[in-house]
Design an enzyme around this catalytic site. Structure first.
Site, mmCIF file in Angstrom:
data_model
loop_
_atom_site.group_PDB
_atom_site.id
_atom_site.type_symbol
_atom_site.label_atom_id
_atom_site.label_comp_id
_atom_site.label_asym_id
_atom_site.label_seq_id
_atom_site.Cartn_x
_atom_site.Cartn_y
_atom_site.Cartn_z
ATOM 1 N N SER A 263 0.843 -1.196 0.000
ATOM 2 C CA SER A 263 0.000 0.000 0.000
ATOM 3 C C SER A 263 0.876 1.242 0.000
ATOM 4 O O SER A 263 2.098 1.163 0.157
ATOM 5 C CB SER A 263 -0.884 0.002 1.241
ATOM 6 O OG SER A 263 -0.064 0.142 2.383
ATOM 7 N N LYS A 264 0.216 2.364 -0.146
ATOM 8 C CA LYS A 264 0.941 3.629 -0.134
ATOM 9 C C LYS A 264 1.634 3.815 1.223
ATOM 10 O O LYS A 264 2.700 4.400 1.306
ATOM 11 C CB LYS A 264 -0.048 4.760 -0.420
ATOM 12 C CG LYS A 264 0.555 6.128 -0.248
ATOM 13 C CD LYS A 264 0.147 7.066 -1.338
ATOM 14 C CE LYS A 264 0.664 8.475 -1.141
ATOM 15 N NZ LYS A 264 1.651 8.723 -0.129
#
Ligand code: GLU
Length: 499
Positions: A263-264
């Site tokens: 994920s970011k």
């Protein structure tokens, strides 16, 4: 059947690196099989629409060197390729579903739906959702008299149209990677097909479009696997059950520690870019991106292609063309793959190395002119050749070779404290003197001179004096390239500073 694949992003933000991998596998398959790669913009969710996101997606594809065969810019026989321009099409397909009882109007307010969920939760129901059981006591076309439904619609009461999922039915489909997948509809809810704003949801629009655009393979991320039984049911309700695309759900990209999907947040945590290109739009802030970090598109393609697919050989370095030739769906992996940034860098190094001296020199000169350094192509190529094994990004050529143009301004105090003594001082002085009497300036002569000098412990100091650094490429080569004058001066400055 012709291979027709699609990448169908929603313009809700920047393109995640996992989506780029999805693009690649679609694109490789189309190219390999002489099929078509279609770009379709799924922009019917107005609440999540982000200004600039579509342009970002197009620019990412352009940078990666991937040109869709059909798409919003390219056009094609199955357009328009933006769902917001296809609203009339979806409206045409909803009526038959209503007529055949596969879909129904629902007038429940958000508060009523929330209250239903709370009731179900309180009763410890496993799936507290709008489904085959709960719909029986909600305000919808299944529980209300038809006249009242008509009246309410005529009166402009807001409604949605939901898909009527069958009760306790097993939906089976074959996934290209997982084989047979079976899902009991008890776990599924009655998805909204048409929202109260008259726009279709993703589920409805994507099934209609995949059918009308004659998509042969739906290759997408594993996060869409739970939606597939709903899509399968929709195909059947629309009468298209026999001509469905093949579904292929790609395993997730995992965080570098293998814990959870990439994920970011991981990107921020581990300090690597999460997106292919940066974009400075007020609505779309991408801080760390691959293009800006100095990744070559070919290197990123190569790296991503091998995260979830293998060629069946030990070959690692591929061109885009080579990847297309080698690609096959059968070699897509089943399990999640860790995103390893060190490997991404390695691929970049290899691809930069492959480019050769002219490209290296261009990288070097681009940076050098920013510091007003003018240098001959011949020198630059020699320098680039010398430092090429130390390069990860294009700008590194200049960073690694910059010292050739600027005398060192300070020396590493710790190194000097450790190495500077009577013996090393004598050594450097002897070498300095020897240089002055060298008649020829070449590798052999400098090597001979060093061999004749008592060099014990002196080499790190000599490197520091000449380059200002503790490590670097072969020192003799550096001296050859620096030339008589610079070498002489730098050692003189060093000795003077050391007193
Ligand atoms: N619009 C969906 C997305 O944003 C497409 C999913 C699919 O490929 O069906 O990822």
């Amino acid at each position: 059947m012709a291979v027709r694949v699609r990448f169908a992003p929603s313009p809700t933000g920047a393109l995640h690196i996992g989506s780029v991998r999805t693009i690649l596998y679609n694109y490789f398959l189309a190219q390999k099989e002489g099929g078509s790669f279609i770009l379709r913009i799924e922009d019917t969710d107005q609440k999540r629409w982000v200004a600039g996101a579509e342009a970002y997606i197009l620019e990412s594809l352009r940078w990666l060197g991937i040109v869709p065969d059909e798409g919003p810019q390219e056009g094609g026989a199955f357009g328009p390729y933006k769902q917001s321009e296809r609203i009339g099409i979806y409206q045409k397909y909803i009526q038959p579903l209503l007529d055949r009882g596969h879909a129904y109007y629902a007038f429940d307010t958000p508060a009523e739906i929330e209250a239903m969920r709370e009731r179900l939760k309180a009763a410890k129901v496993a799936n507290p959702q709008y489904n085959a059981t709960s719909r029986e006591w909600m305000r919808n076309g299944l529980t209300m008299p038809i006249e009242q439904v008509k009246e309410w619609i005529a009166a402009g009461k807001p409604y949605v149209i939901r898909l009527k999922m069958p009760h306790k039915t097993l939906i089976r489909f074959r996934d290209g990677i997982r084989g047979w997948v079976k899902v009991d509809t008890t776990a599924l809810d009655d998805k909204v097909l048409m929202k109260s704003d008259g726009l279709p949801t993703y589920h409805f629009a994507s099934v209609i479009d995949d059918h009308l655009m004659q998509i042969s393979h739906v290759i997408r991320g594993e996060e869409w696997l739970p939606s597939t039984p709903i899509h399968i049911w929709l195909y059947r309700c629309l009468g298209w059950g026999d001509i469905m695309p093949q579904f292929i759900h790609l395993p997730l990209l995992l965080a570098p520690d293998g814990q959870g999907k990439l994920s970011k947040r991981h990107a921020d945590q581990y300090g690597f870019p999460a997106f292919p290109i940066a974009w400075n739009s007020p609505d779309l802030t991408v801080e760390k991106a691959f293009r800006e970090a100095g990744y070559l598109p070919e290197a990123l393609l190569n790296f991503l292609a091998l995260l979830g697919w293998n060629p069946g050989t030990h070959q690692e370095i591929f061109t885009k063309k080579g990847l297309i030739e080698a690609f096959s769906l059968e070699r897509l992996g089943k399990s999640g793959v860790k995103f390893d940034m060190a490997k991404a860098k390695w691929f970049n190094q290899q691809h930069i190395k492959k480019q050769g001296p002219t490209a290296w020199a261009n990288y070097f000169i681009t940076e050098a002119v920013q510091e007003n350094v003018v240098c001959s192509q011949q020198d630059v190529i020699a320098i680039c050749n010398l430092v090429k094994d130390r390069i990860t990004f294009p700008k590194d050529f200049w960073q690694e070779g910059r010292f050739f143009f600027f005398d060192p301004v300070d020396y590493n105090a710790e190194l000097i404290q450790k190495k500077w003594n009577h013996q090393t001082k004598e050594g450097i002085m002897a070498f300095h003197k020897g240089l002055a009497s060298l008649v020829e300036w070449n590798r052999n002569k400098i090597k001979q001179l060093l061999e004749a000098t008592p060099i014990s412990g002196m080499m790190p100091l000599l490197r520091m004096a000449l380059t200002g650094k503790m490590a670097g490429p072969d020192l003799i080569e550096i001296i050859v390239l620096l030339g008589t004058k610079k070498t002489h001066t730098r050692i003189a400055i060093f000795l003077e500073q050391m007193g």
